[in-house]
Design an enzyme around this catalytic site. Structure first.
Site, short mmCIF file in Angstrom:
data_model
loop_
_atom_site.label_atom_id
_atom_site.label_comp_id
_atom_site.label_asym_id
_atom_site.label_seq_id
_atom_site.Cartn_x
_atom_site.Cartn_y
_atom_site.Cartn_z
N PHE A 27 0.87 -1.18 0.00
CA PHE A 27 0.00 0.00 0.00
C PHE A 27 0.90 1.23 0.00
O PHE A 27 1.69 1.43 0.92
CB PHE A 27 -0.92 0.04 1.22
CG PHE A 27 -1.85 1.23 1.20
CD1 PHE A 27 -3.08 1.14 0.58
CD2 PHE A 27 -1.48 2.44 1.77
CE1 PHE A 27 -3.93 2.24 0.52
CE2 PHE A 27 -2.32 3.55 1.72
CZ PHE A 27 -3.55 3.45 1.10
N ASP A 81 9.37 3.13 1.51
CA ASP A 81 8.18 3.88 1.94
C ASP A 81 8.00 3.67 3.44
O ASP A 81 7.56 2.63 3.91
CB ASP A 81 6.97 3.36 1.17
CG ASP A 81 5.66 4.03 1.57
OD1 ASP A 81 5.66 4.79 2.55
OD2 ASP A 81 4.64 3.76 0.92
#
Length: 494
Positions: free
Chosen positions: A211, A320
Site C-alpha cells: 500500500f 516507503d
C-alpha cells in the site's frame, strides 16, 4: 460479551498496585509507572455503545453533505488526552490505533499545546504560504532543526509535502527524472525527449500486498485491497511477490529463506522482462513492513539483497516509511533494523511526522523548477509541531520506551495465541508495531467492534489481521489494560 463497564472496577484495583498481582487482573505492569498522569487518563470509561446517539445523528447529517460510509464515530478532541480518545457521546477509549498510526505523542500533549499557544508561532498557523515560491524567513532553520536531524543514513536532502500519497507520488517523479537524466547523461532534454514525453514509457516495480497511497501513480503500486482500485485504471507496471513468512520464525528458518529467495529471483526476472518490453524499471518501492496489506514482514537479508538487485539494474530504491517511520518499531526508521550501510536512495514519510515528504540523495535533485511541485508543499505549522515532537522523543527516551512496551505487547499476544490457538495465530511485530491474525475475517471484525464497545480502539489490516498502532507514549500499563479487555473478549467468544 463482557459489560461495557467492565474496566471501571478492574482498573481501579490495578491502579492501586502495579507492583503485585491482584486476583482480578491477569496482566499487571511491574515496571511501568504512569509518568504522564497529568495529561493522560487512567482508564477507559464507556457510557454508550459506539457509535452512540450523538455520533449516529452527526453521521446522518454528514451523509447529506458527502459520503459517510467510512466514518466510525465522531470525536471530542478537546477532551481527548494522552492515549485516550473521547467521542461525542462521552465514551473514553484507549486508542491503540491512533488515527491510522498518525498520532506520535498522544492527544493534546502539553508540549504541543505550548507550541500552538506561543504568540511567536501565530504567523505559521495563520498564514499558509506556497512554500515552493514564497517560503517564510524561518523555513530553512526549521527544516534544519527538525526533519534534517532525523535524516536517514546517506540521504542529505529533504523535500517536504503534505501527506503520504503526495510524498510517494512526487518521489516516483523524482526517480523517473533521475533515471532519464542518467540515461541521457545530462539534465538537458533533447528535442526528441520533448516531443516524446507525452507517451514516456517507464515503470515502478512494487510488491503484492503493498500500500503506497490512493493517487494515480501510488495506486498503480498499491495491491492490498480491491476496494482501493475498483473502477480506477492503472499503469502496466511490474508487481513482484512479497515473501509470505511462516510463524513462529525460529521454527521455519529454512522454509522462509527459500520463500525469500524465490521472491528475489522473481523480482530480478521482472526487472529484466520490463526492460525488454520497452518499459524499464526506474525504481523499486517497498515498505519495511507491509502495513495495510496485513503487517507482512521480511528479513533484513531480504531487503539488503533487494537493494543490491535494484542497484545492479540501475533502479532507484525507494523505502516507503509513511506508516513505519517515526519510532513505532523502536528505531526512528524501520529500515534501521536492517543494519544496511546503503539502505535507500529515497525514504518517504508522513503520519507520525505530522507532515509529509521524502529524503533523497544529492544525485536525485532536480535542476529545474516546478517539476517536483505543488501549491503548498507541506505546512510550516506542522514543522513547528514536529520539532517539538522530536524534542519529546529525545528528552523522554521514547524509542527505548517503545522497545520495552513492544516486548510486553508482543509477549501478551504470544500468550493469548497459545491459549486460544483456534482463534489467534502469527503474532508478530517490531516495537509496538505489532499484529496478530484471527481465524476468520468476520471474527476479526467482530472482535474489533467488541473491543471498541469495551473501551479499546483497534484496527484491522490485510485479510485476517488486527494491527496495533499506539502512540509512542504507550506504556506497559496501557498494554495490560488492552490485554485484560482482549482476553475477556476471547474467553467469551462463541
Amino acid at each position: 460479551m463482557p459489560s461495557r463497564h467492565v474496566w471501571i472496577g478492574r482498573k481501579a484495583m490495578c491502579g492501586e498496585a502495579h507492583a503485585h498481582r491482584c486476583k482480578s487482573c491477569r496482566y499487571v505492569s511491574k515496571a511501568a509507572v504512569n509518568t504522564q498522569a497529568d495529561y493522560d487518563y487512567d482508564r477507559p470509561l464507556m457510557k454508550t455503545q459506539v457509535p452512540g446517539p450523538r455520533s449516529k445523528e452527526l453521521t446522518k447529517q454528514m451523509g447529506q453533505i458527502q459520503n459517510n460510509t467510512a466514518i466510525n464515530f465522531f470525536c471530542n478532541y478537546e477532551e481527548s488526552r494522552g492515549n485516550f480518545l473521547v467521542d461525542v457521546d462521552g465514551n473514553r477509549m484507549l486508542d491503540v490505533y491512533t488515527q491510522i498510526a498518525s498520532i506520535p505523542i498522544g492527544y493534546n500533549h502539553p508540549a504541543l499545546l505550548k507550541v500552538v499557544s506561543d504568540p511567536n508561532n501565530a504567523s505559521a498557523f495563520v498564514n499558509r504560504p506556497a512554500l515552493g515560491i514564497l517560503p517564510p524567513e524561518s523555513f530553512v532553520d526549521k527544516l534544519t532543526e527538525g526533519l534534517l536531524t532525523v535524516a536517514p543514513k546517506g540521504l542529505n536532502r529533504v523535500q517536504n509535502m503534505a501527506c503520504g500519497s503526495c510524498s510517494n507520488e512526487n518521489a516516483y517523479k523524482a526517480m523517473f527524472i533521475w533515471y532519464r537524466n542518467k540515461e541521457r547523461g545530462t539534465s538537458i532534454p533533447s528535442d526528441a525527449d520533448l516531443s516524446s514525453c507525452m507517451i514516456n514509457q517507464l515503470s515502478i516495480l512494487s510488491f503484492s500486498g503493498a500500500f503506497h497511497g490512493r493517487t494515480m501513480g501510488c495506486l498503480a503500486t498499491t495491491h492490498s485491497k480491491p476496494i482501493h482500485k475498483l473502477d480506477v485504471p492503472s499503469f502496466d507496471w511490474p508487481i513482484a511477490p512479497f515473501p509470505r513468512l511462516q510463524y513462529p520464525l525460529d521454527e521455519h528458518v529454512r522454509e522462509n529463506a527459500q520463500e525469500e529467495a524465490r521472491c528475489l529471483e522473481e523480482t530480478e526476472d521482472l526487472i529484466v522482462k520490463w526492460r525488454h518490453k520497452g518499459m524499464p524499471v526506474a525504481g523499486v518501492v517497498i515498505e519495511p513492513i507491509q502495513a495495510e496489506g496485513g503487517d507482512n514482514h521480511a528479513s533484513a537479508a531480504f531487503f539488503i539483497s533487494l537493494r543490491k538487485i535494484a542497484s545492479k539494474h540501475g533502479c532507484a530504491f525507494h523505502v516507503d516509511e509513511v506508516q513505519t517511520g517515526g519510532g513505532a518499531t523502536g528505531r526512528f526508521w524501520a529500515h534501521e533494523h536492517w543494519g544496511a550501510e546503503d539502505p535507500a536512495d529515497i525514504v518517504s514519510f508522513s503520519k507520525k511526522l505530522l507532515t509529509g515528504g521524502f529524503f533523497y540523495r544529492d544525485e536525485m535533485e532536480t535542476d529545474k523548477p516546478y517539476r517536483i511541485f505543488n501549491t503548498w508543499m507541506g505546512d510550516p505549522s506542522k514543522n513547528l509541531l514536529l520539532a517539538e515532537v522530536l524534542n519529546v522523543i529525545r528528552q523522554e527516551n521514547l524509542l527505548a520506551e517503545v522497545t520495552r512496551t513492544g516486548k510486553a505487547l508482543l509477549g501478551g499476544l504470544y500468550e493469548l495465541q497459545a491459549k486460544y490457538p483456534n482463534l489467534l495465530s502469527r503474532a508478530r511485530g517490531q516495537g509496538t508495531f505489532c499484529a496478530i491474525d484471527v481465524c476468520k475475517a468476520s471474527v476479526r471484525d467482530k472482535l474489533i467492534l467488541q473491543a471498541r464497545d469495551n473501551g479499546v480502539i483497534l484496527g484491522g489490516c490485510g485479510d485476517l489481521s488486527i494491527r496495533f498502532r499506539p502512540a509512542l507514549i504507550f506504556k506497559e500499563h496501557h498494554v495490560h489494560m488492552f490485554l485484560n479487555v482482549f482476553s475477556d473478549l476471547l474467553a467469551a467468544h462463541k
